[in-house]
Every structure is written in C-alpha cells, then in structure tokens.
Design an enzyme around this catalytic site. Structure first.
Site, PDB file in Angstrom:
ATOM      1  N   CYS A 157      11.382  -2.388   6.173  1.00  0.00           N
ATOM      2  CA  CYS A 157      11.208  -2.745   7.594  1.00  0.00           C
ATOM      3  C   CYS A 157      10.690  -4.179   7.737  1.00  0.00           C
ATOM      4  CB  CYS A 157      10.278  -1.742   8.268  1.00  0.00           C
ATOM      5  SG  CYS A 157       8.826  -1.291   7.289  1.00  0.00           S
TER       6      CYS A 157
HETATM    7  N1  LIG Z   1       8.462   4.866   8.103  1.00  0.00           N
HETATM    8  C1  LIG Z   1       9.113   3.720   8.193  1.00  0.00           C
HETATM    9  O1  LIG Z   1       8.982   2.977   9.180  1.00  0.00           O
HETATM   10  C2  LIG Z   1      10.049   3.304   7.110  1.00  0.00           C
HETATM   11  C3  LIG Z   1      10.836   2.155   7.331  1.00  0.00           C
HETATM   12  C4  LIG Z   1      11.704   1.728   6.335  1.00  0.00           C
HETATM   13  C5  LIG Z   1      11.768   2.421   5.142  1.00  0.00           C
HETATM   14  N2  LIG Z   1      10.975   3.500   4.953  1.00  0.00           N
HETATM   15  C6  LIG Z   1      11.084   4.178   3.659  1.00  0.00           C
HETATM   16  O2  LIG Z   1      11.702   5.444   3.872  1.00  0.00           O
HETATM   17  C7  LIG Z   1      11.209   6.376   2.921  1.00  0.00           C
HETATM   18  C8  LIG Z   1      10.658   7.573   3.691  1.00  0.00           C
HETATM   19  O3  LIG Z   1       9.593   7.099   4.504  1.00  0.00           O
HETATM   20  P1  LIG Z   1       8.972   7.980   5.664  1.00  0.00           P
HETATM   21  O4  LIG Z   1       8.196   7.053   6.482  1.00  0.00           O
HETATM   22  O5  LIG Z   1       9.997   8.833   6.301  1.00  0.00           O
HETATM   23  O6  LIG Z   1       7.982   8.902   4.818  1.00  0.00           O
HETATM   24  P2  LIG Z   1       7.464  10.376   5.159  1.00  0.00           P
HETATM   25  O7  LIG Z   1       7.413  10.586   6.616  1.00  0.00           O
HETATM   26  O8  LIG Z   1       6.245  10.570   4.355  1.00  0.00           O
HETATM   27  O9  LIG Z   1       8.640  11.298   4.587  1.00  0.00           O
HETATM   28  C9  LIG Z   1       9.035  11.257   3.238  1.00  0.00           C
HETATM   29  C10 LIG Z   1       9.719  12.571   2.896  1.00  0.00           C
HETATM   30  O10 LIG Z   1      10.170  12.479   1.542  1.00  0.00           O
HETATM   31  C11 LIG Z   1      10.198  13.785   1.016  1.00  0.00           C
HETATM   32  N3  LIG Z   1       9.874  13.693  -0.417  1.00  0.00           N
HETATM   33  C12 LIG Z   1       8.701  13.360  -0.991  1.00  0.00           C
HETATM   34  N4  LIG Z   1       8.799  13.380  -2.338  1.00  0.00           N
HETATM   35  C13 LIG Z   1      10.088  13.739  -2.618  1.00  0.00           C
HETATM   36  C14 LIG Z   1      10.815  13.948  -3.819  1.00  0.00           C
HETATM   37  N5  LIG Z   1      10.239  13.783  -5.013  1.00  0.00           N
HETATM   38  N6  LIG Z   1      12.106  14.314  -3.726  1.00  0.00           N
HETATM   39  C15 LIG Z   1      12.702  14.501  -2.533  1.00  0.00           C
HETATM   40  N7  LIG Z   1      12.053  14.326  -1.353  1.00  0.00           N
HETATM   41  C16 LIG Z   1      10.767  13.945  -1.406  1.00  0.00           C
HETATM   42  C17 LIG Z   1       9.165  14.591   1.775  1.00  0.00           C
HETATM   43  O11 LIG Z   1       9.843  15.682   2.315  1.00  0.00           O
HETATM   44  P3  LIG Z   1       9.670  17.215   1.875  1.00  0.00           P
HETATM   45  O12 LIG Z   1       8.327  17.398   1.211  1.00  0.00           O
HETATM   46  O13 LIG Z   1       9.769  17.916   3.162  1.00  0.00           O
HETATM   47  O14 LIG Z   1      10.828  17.450   0.971  1.00  0.00           O
HETATM   48  C18 LIG Z   1       8.778  13.723   2.960  1.00  0.00           C
HETATM   49  O15 LIG Z   1       8.968  14.372   4.200  1.00  0.00           O
HETATM   50  C19 LIG Z   1      10.144   5.642   2.089  1.00  0.00           C
HETATM   51  O16 LIG Z   1      10.706   5.168   0.917  1.00  0.00           O
HETATM   52  C20 LIG Z   1       9.762   4.492   3.007  1.00  0.00           C
HETATM   53  O17 LIG Z   1       9.267   3.384   2.300  1.00  0.00           O
HETATM   54  C21 LIG Z   1      10.141   3.981   5.909  1.00  0.00           C
END
Ligand SMILES: NC(=O)c1ccc[n+]([C@@H]2O[C@H](COP(=O)([O-])OP(=O)(O)OC[C@H]3O[C@@H](n4cnc5c(N)ncnc54)[C@H](OP(=O)(O)O)[C@@H]3O)[C@@H](O)[C@H]2O)c1
Length: 370
Positions: free
Chosen positions: A152
């Site tokens: 982001c």
């Molecule tokens: N939030 C933002 O603004 C944003 C922006 C750009 C990029 N990102 C990137 O997008 C990714 C997700 O971010 P988020 O903000 O959505 O995080 P989040 O809300 O914490 O969600 C991450 C999800 O990943 C799943 N997870 C965790 N460990 C895992 C594994 N070993 N294998 C498969 N699934 C797994 C979990 O789901 P379950 O436990 O339900 O399976 C969890 O709900 C990250 O890499 C982050 O850096 C986020």
C-alpha cells in the site's frame, strides 16, 4: 466467467476483494478460504453479506483451489504465501496467482532475510512474476501468470515519484517520504497497538529506518529511473505513521530537484522536450502527460491537495505536486485507500489486465463522503 478463489478471504484485504468482486459481473467467486472460519457463511464474519449468494468459507486445499479456480488471490501474511504458490504452480502450471502480500515483490531473494526476517523458499517464482503496479506495467501484467500486487505505501509512493525519477528530475538519493496510514493497514488480527483506546486520538511513527516497504520502493523507483537512462541507486528515507482512521494512506514526500533549475540539467531537457516551465503548474502538466489515459491516477490542480476522504472506498490515487523554488526541492503528495488501490482494487485491476477485460471493470467506485 473467471473462476476466482481467495486465500485469507476472512482478512481485511480478502474481505475487500469479496466486496469488490460481488460487483464484478465477469467473475464467479468459487472458493473462499479461511482456516479459522471454515464452514461458516461469509455473513457470520462480515455481517454486511447477509442475503448474498456466496460460498461458505472453506479449509485450505490446494486440490480444490487448482480444480475450481482460474485465478487465486492470496491475501495471507508475508512468508505464508510462497509455500502455497509453490504447491499451486506445481499442481496446475497454468493457474494465475496474484499475491496481495509481499512474497513475489522483491527480485533479490536475499532481501527477504534482511527486511522480512525469513528465507524465501521459492526464489524461482520471483523471476517469473511481474510487479503489478497497473499504471506502469500493464503490458507485462497482460501476459503474466504470477503477479506481485504492490504494497500500500509503495503504491502511493511509487506513483507519486514515477514521473520525477523517469525524467531524472530529482537527485535519487535525496527522497524523503513521510506516510500516514489508517489502522486497517495492520490487518484484522488484533494487537495492543491497534486496540481502540491505544490508537484512537493518537498518532505515532513506527517501523523506523527498517520498514519492509523500503526495498520494494527503492527497487521499483530505480527500475523506472533506468528506463529513462538514469543509473543512480535510489536511497530512500521512509517514515510511516499510524493515524486514527479506518482506511487511507497519505504520503507527503520531498526530493532535491536536479542539478540546477537554470543550468544544463535534465530539468532543462524535460522543459525543452515538453515545452513547459518548471514551476508548479508546469510540473503538474508533466504529471498529467505522464499519466494520460490512466483513469485511476488523478493529478490535482495546484490549488487542491490530496486527501484520504476524497479517495475512500475507490481505486483512485490522487497526486499533487509543488515546486519549492526557495529550497530547490519538490513536494509530492499522494492519497489512496489502502484496501482498494493499495490492495484489493489494484489486484482486480491486475486480474482484468491478465484476462483481457477492461482495466476498470468492477472498479467504477465513487469515493464515499463523509
Ligand atoms: N490491510 C491492508 O491495507 C493491506 C494492504 C496491502 C497489502 N496487504 C497485505 O495483504 C495480506 C493480508 O493482509 P490483511 O490486512 O488482510 O491481514 P489480516 O486481516 O490479518 O488477514 C490475513 C489472513 O491471512 C490468513 N492466514 C494467516 N496465516 C495463513 C497461512 N499460513 N496460510 C493461509 N492463510 C493464512 C488468515 O486467515 P484464516 O486464519 O482465516 O485462514 C487471515 O485472515 C498481507 O500480506 C498484507 O501485508 C494488506
């Protein structure tokens, strides 16, 4: 219809993908993976989906993903995606994957140990993937099987600086970026620092001198500079801050303008080529010409400033530039919604490109205000 699966579908980035994809009429959402919520309807995790016809969350299964999907979005934490991608690609070599996390972003695998603290176990994927900043790499994305969706902060920062580094208008070692992010940027997983009484009515810097997005921004800005014939390394000072917003990123950044505004510098070349003066209105015109035809990048007029509310819920990146003739520096500002242009929206833009759809399909989202 493109058959789509989402890993991490119950997280914030995955949830935003669901929100945007239910409005995309070229997509069938086949597989929503959540290990924590497997078996539950989406509306039990995100109540707004009550009454929507969506599949229930499921356990992770590579076989299901390979069999049921043409494209898989992976929205999992850094380091969790590469083993999944390695398995998926070996099971179904033609499958398309967009990693919303960081496991495809850095071209040099050794940087993962240094900046992320883990060893990248599938470096062969890095050389096969394309950096998915849609406005800058559309042609490569169209032919890609693996796409690294940008971070982001990098999305806002790279779009803000691309014209300046492409034309060699700034000293590449002078870029200083201050960036503010809303709390959803940290994901849905709870943590004390993101607890309401801790972060509401509060602002703080974090990730000082070591934020994981630094090598990504340096890598991509240096690559853009090289396309313009400038070989200098980009050295970035980057300080992110957590601010009490749900969504939004605001970047305010500075750099020294090239050698000499009046001398025999690259600035004069740009000036000569484009026939515009290098004051704020002139630089604004250079940005407009650079992003011509890119509907999600809006270059604001000199009497307006980018603000997070003006892009909230949308796929826009708003950019404003000023020439500070007193100090010889340029000031660039950019605003995005971290969950849309900074994650799910850009990922869908990339999916559209990969499948030959109009780039903005499903992304005609006006910002919400207030
Ligand atoms: N939030 C933002 O603004 C944003 C922006 C750009 C990029 N990102 C990137 O997008 C990714 C997700 O971010 P988020 O903000 O959505 O995080 P989040 O809300 O914490 O969600 C991450 C999800 O990943 C799943 N997870 C965790 N460990 C895992 C594994 N070993 N294998 C498969 N699934 C797994 C979990 O789901 P379950 O436990 O339900 O399976 C969890 O709900 C990250 O890499 C982050 O850096 C986020």
């Amino acid at each position: 219809m493109i058959r789509v699966g989402i890993v991490g579908a119950a997280g914030y980035a995955g949830g935003e993908l669901i929100r945007l994809l239910v409005g995309h009429d070229g997509v069938a959402l086949t597989t929503l993976v959540s290990r924590t919520h497997a078996g539950k309807p989406v509306s039990q995790v995100y109540p707004g989906y009550y009454g929507y016809d969506l599949p229930h969350f499921r356990e992770i299964s590579m076989t299901n993903l390979a069999y049921e999907c043409d494209l898989v979005f992976i929205a999992a934490p850094s380091g969790a995606a590469w083993p999944l991608m390695k398995d998926l690609v070996s099971m179904k070599p033609g499958i398309k994957i967009i990693d919303i996390g960081s496991d495809l972003r850095l071209k040099d695998p050794s940087l993962y140990r240094k900046w992320y603290g883990y060893e990248h176990g599938a470096p062969e994927l890095l050389s096969q993937s394309v950096y998915g900043l849609s406005e800058l790499h559309a042609d490569e994305i169209k032919d890609a099987r693996l796409v690294a969706n940008p971070g982001c902060y990098p999305t806002a920062t790279i779009l803000a600086f691309a014209p300046l580094v492409r034309y060699g208008m700034v000293s590449m070692d002078s870029i200083v970026v201050n960036a503010l992010s809303g709390v959803s940027g940290a994901g849905r997983t709870p943590g004390l620092g993101y607890h309401f009484p801790e972060c509401n009515e509060n602002m703080r810097a974090y990730g000082l001198l070591c934020h994981r997005h630094v090598p990504e921004i340096e890598q991509e800005l240096a690559a853009i500079a090289r396309t313009g014939g400038w070989d200098d390394a980009v050295n970035l000072s980057f300080t992110p801050h957590l601010v009490p917003l749900n969504r939004g990123i605001l970047v305010t950044a500075y750099a020294d303008l090239g050698n000499d505004l009046s001398g025999d510098s690259c600035l004069r070349d740009v000036n000569r080529d484009l026939g515009i003066s290098l004051d704020t209105p002139g630089l604004t015109e250079i940005y407009r010409s650079f992003y011509k035809g890119k509907r999600f990048v809006r270059i604001l007029p000199p009497d307006e400033v980018p603000q997070t509310k003006a892009v909230a819920g949308s796929n826009y990146c708003d950019i404003g530039v000023r020439v500070d003739e007193r100090t010889g520096r340029v000031l660039v500002m950019a605003a995005i919604d971290n969950l849309v242009k900074g994650a799910a929206g850009q990922a869908i833009q990339n999916m559209n490109l990969m499948f030959g759809e109009p780039e903005d399909k499903g992304l005609n989202l006006a910002p919400f205000w207030p």
